[in-house]
Enzyme design. Structure first.
Site, short mmCIF file in Angstrom:
data_model
loop_
_atom_site.label_atom_id
_atom_site.label_comp_id
_atom_site.label_asym_id
_atom_site.label_seq_id
_atom_site.Cartn_x
_atom_site.Cartn_y
_atom_site.Cartn_z
N GLY A 141 0.80 -1.22 0.00
CA GLY A 141 0.00 0.00 0.00
C GLY A 141 0.83 1.26 0.00
N LYS A 142 2.16 1.08 0.21
CA LYS A 142 3.09 2.23 0.25
C LYS A 142 2.55 3.34 1.15
CE LYS A 142 4.68 1.02 -4.37
NZ LYS A 142 3.75 -0.11 -4.57
N ARG A 143 2.07 2.94 2.32
CA ARG A 143 1.44 3.87 3.24
C ARG A 143 2.48 4.77 3.92
NH1 ARG A 143 -2.68 2.66 0.65
NH2 ARG A 143 -4.52 1.73 1.60
#
Length: 305
Positions: free
Chosen positions: A107-109
């Site tokens: 999610g590359k949060r």
């Protein structure tokens, strides 16, 4: 419970594989015959969407499980269907965990302070609800964006330590425009090298019994020269390596990504596996995905042995 890195190594040795199946599935790329098989005119479009998406991905996971150590779910391909997609993702996460596969949320949060903590609660840790702690997802690891610095990474690292989870920080990505920022010079270093140094610092307190950190790096397969430099900075971190195949990364270049023990990488393949039926003469998508994952696994093993 073992550290994430130790569980990952255990799975790698058991499967003799470093391959990760990437799930980037859109409904329009699922074979028509499969959609017709599960489409029910008595149900709503949303219910059909959820059923077909789950059943297709479930069968992909079943087909490839003996050749992969884990599954990486790309958040965008579920978010595009709003909360309905996340219902499917939740079911698939549980399904994959029950198969003893490593489950990664791509999610590359990132955010700061309490916002970053909220993301980490959702995907790695626990969320407070009415005075209790609840777990909503059971992912083993998550991808994160380091652009906001330590404020945005600290909550994830703390949950890695507490819950024995893993983190993969974007360091050098596989996309063509990665150089726009990642190759900028900071004094005498590339920016991606500065980020790698931070990853080393963030992960030095969560080292498993095998000597590897639970905080790793995303390093694209299209970046072998950068990988050499990053490996010098991160000798005991796992690299999550996307970008082989369709994106242009070469399996033979993976030798530049491994550490001195020919370890330290997991390699993601998405479209070459989930849409393998497009490259085979027969229409059995499960058999196609199995054969593709087997071939990719064997090619990777030959390249890094």
């Amino acid at each position: 419970m073992l550290n994430f890195s130790d569980r990952l190594i255990e799975s790698i040795k058991k499967k003799n594989s470093v391959l990760i199946a990437g799930i980037d599935t859109s409904i329009e790329n699922i074979p028509d015959y499969f959609i017709k098989r599960f489409y029910d005119k008595e149900k709503s479009e949303i219910d059909n969407l959820k059923t077909i998406l789950f059943e297709y991905i479930r069968r992909i996971i079943d087909a490839v499980e003996e050749n992969v150590v884990g599954v990486k779910f790309q958040a965008a391909f579920f978010e595009q269907y709003s909360y309905h997609g996340f219902e499917v993702l939740h079911k698939l996460c549980e399904y994959t965990k029950n198969k003893k596969l490593v489950v990664i949320f791509d999610g590359k949060r990132n955010d700061i302070s309490s916002s970053a903590k909220g993301y980490s609660n959702a995907y790695l840790g626990e969320t407070p609800v009415f005075g209790k702690k609840m777990r909503f997802f059971e992912f083993d690891a998550i991808t994160t964006n380091p652009y906001l610095g330590q404020d945005g990474i600290k909550p994830f690292v703390e949950d890695c330590e507490r819950f024995k989870k893993g983190l993969f920080v974007l360091v050098k990505t596989s996309n063509p425009s990665s150089a726009d920022f990642q190759d900028l010079m900071v004094e005498d270093k590339y920016l991606f090298e500065v980020v790698a140094e931070k990853v080393y610092e963030w992960g030095k307190n969560c080292i498993g019994k095998e000597g590897y950190s639970d905080v790793g790096a995303v390093v694209g397969a299209t970046q072998p020269e950068a990988a050499k430099r990053i490996r010098e900075i991160l000798p005991n971190s796992f690299f999550l390596v996307p970008g082989i195949g369709v994106q242009g990364g070469k399996i033979e270049d993976l030798k530049y990504f491994v550490d001195s023990n020919n370890m330290g990488i997991i390699v993601n393949s998405s479209r070459d596996i989930i849409y393998a039926y497009k490259n085979y003469v027969h229409s059995d998508f499960e058999k196609s995905s199995y054969l593709a994952s087997k071939n990719i696994k064997e090619s990777i093993n030959a390249a890094i042995s």
